[in-house]
Design a protein around this motif. Structure first.
Motif, PDB file in Angstrom:
ATOM      1  N   LYS A   6       0.874  -1.168   0.000  1.00 34.57           N
ATOM      2  CA  LYS A   6       0.000   0.000   0.000  1.00 34.57           C
ATOM      3  C   LYS A   6       0.913   1.221   0.000  1.00 34.57           C
ATOM      4  O   LYS A   6       1.560   1.500   1.012  1.00 34.57           O
ATOM      5  N   PRO A   7       1.026   1.915  -1.137  1.00 36.29           N
ATOM      6  CA  PRO A   7       1.941   3.046  -1.228  1.00 36.29           C
ATOM      7  C   PRO A   7       1.626   4.150  -0.221  1.00 36.29           C
ATOM      8  O   PRO A   7       0.480   4.328   0.193  1.00 36.29           O
ATOM      9  N   LYS A   8       2.660   4.855   0.132  1.00 35.28           N
ATOM     10  CA  LYS A   8       2.543   6.009   1.026  1.00 35.28           C
ATOM     11  C   LYS A   8       2.718   7.279   0.200  1.00 35.28           C
ATOM     12  O   LYS A   8       3.203   7.222  -0.933  1.00 35.28           O
ATOM     13  N   ASP A   9       2.348   8.413   0.747  1.00 32.52           N
ATOM     14  CA  ASP A   9       2.533   9.684   0.047  1.00 32.52           C
ATOM     15  C   ASP A   9       3.982   9.823  -0.396  1.00 32.52           C
ATOM     16  O   ASP A   9       4.903   9.551   0.375  1.00 32.52           O
ATOM     17  N   GLY A  10       4.161  10.215  -1.639  1.00 23.63           N
ATOM     18  CA  GLY A  10       5.503  10.421  -2.171  1.00 23.63           C
ATOM     19  C   GLY A  10       6.101   9.210  -2.852  1.00 23.63           C
ATOM     20  O   GLY A  10       7.134   9.319  -3.512  1.00 23.63           O
ATOM     21  N   ASP A  11       5.492   8.019  -2.695  1.00 23.24           N
ATOM     22  CA  ASP A  11       5.994   6.824  -3.377  1.00 23.24           C
ATOM     23  C   ASP A  11       5.753   6.953  -4.879  1.00 23.24           C
ATOM     24  O   ASP A  11       4.824   7.620  -5.318  1.00 23.24           O
ATOM     25  N   ALA A  12       6.589   6.284  -5.655  1.00 26.67           N
ATOM     26  CA  ALA A  12       6.430   6.290  -7.110  1.00 26.67           C
ATOM     27  C   ALA A  12       5.126   5.620  -7.514  1.00 26.67           C
ATOM     28  O   ALA A  12       4.456   6.060  -8.452  1.00 26.67           O
ATOM     29  N   MET A  13       4.761   4.533  -6.840  1.00 28.03           N
ATOM     30  CA  MET A  13       3.503   3.845  -7.126  1.00 28.03           C
ATOM     31  C   MET A  13       2.406   4.545  -6.327  1.00 28.03           C
ATOM     32  O   MET A  13       2.613   4.888  -5.165  1.00 28.03           O
ATOM     33  N   THR A  14       1.240   4.706  -6.929  1.00 36.12           N
ATOM     34  CA  THR A  14       0.167   5.452  -6.266  1.00 36.12           C
ATOM     35  C   THR A  14      -1.064   4.606  -5.966  1.00 36.12           C
ATOM     36  O   THR A  14      -2.054   5.114  -5.462  1.00 36.12           O
ATOM     37  N   HIS A  15      -1.000   3.311  -6.266  1.00 40.93           N
ATOM     38  CA  HIS A  15      -2.145   2.427  -6.016  1.00 40.93           C
ATOM     39  C   HIS A  15      -1.629   1.133  -5.415  1.00 40.93           C
ATOM     40  O   HIS A  15      -0.508   0.708  -5.701  1.00 40.93           O
ATOM     41  N   ASP A  16      -2.439   0.496  -4.569  1.00 39.95           N
ATOM     42  CA  ASP A  16      -2.062  -0.798  -3.991  1.00 39.95           C
ATOM     43  C   ASP A  16      -1.703  -1.774  -5.107  1.00 39.95           C
ATOM     44  O   ASP A  16      -2.303  -1.741  -6.184  1.00 39.95           O
ATOM     45  N   PHE A  17      -0.719  -2.643  -4.841  1.00 36.83           N
ATOM     46  CA  PHE A  17      -0.390  -3.678  -5.824  1.00 36.83           C
ATOM     47  C   PHE A  17       0.137  -4.927  -5.133  1.00 36.83           C
ATOM     48  O   PHE A  17       0.708  -4.859  -4.042  1.00 36.83           O
TER      49      PHE A  17
END
Length: 82
Positions: A32-43
């Motif tokens: 579950k990405p956090k603010d600022g992560d490159a990925m913006t959606h759960d994967f």
């Protein structure tokens, strides 16, 4: 357990693997990405960093994962971690 049950387990923070997978030490989980992560959606990811193998060229990574039809229809999923 079936794939639907395995998905519920990873949504709750567990990691799961198929009993029938050839490689030991492989599992899938959910990020579950956090603010600022490159990925913006759960994967869903697969982690092979703990793969137990004699093959020096085997990939030891954590990468996004897509289920095969065989994986989705399997009934041998099991929880392997928290």
């Amino acid at each position: 357990m079936n794939f639907g049950q395995a998905l519920e387990q990873i949504k709750s923070g567990k990691t799961v693997a198929r009993k029938g997978w050839n490689g030991k030490g492989i599992y899938i989980g959910l990020i579950k990405p956090k603010d600022g992560d490159a990925m913006t959606h759960d994967f869903i990811y697969i982690d092979t960093t703990g793969l137990q193998t004699d093959n020096p060229d085997a990939p030891l990574n954590r990468v996004p994962w897509l289920a095969s039809q065989t994986d989705m229809l399997a009934e041998d999923w099991q929880v392997v971690g928290d």
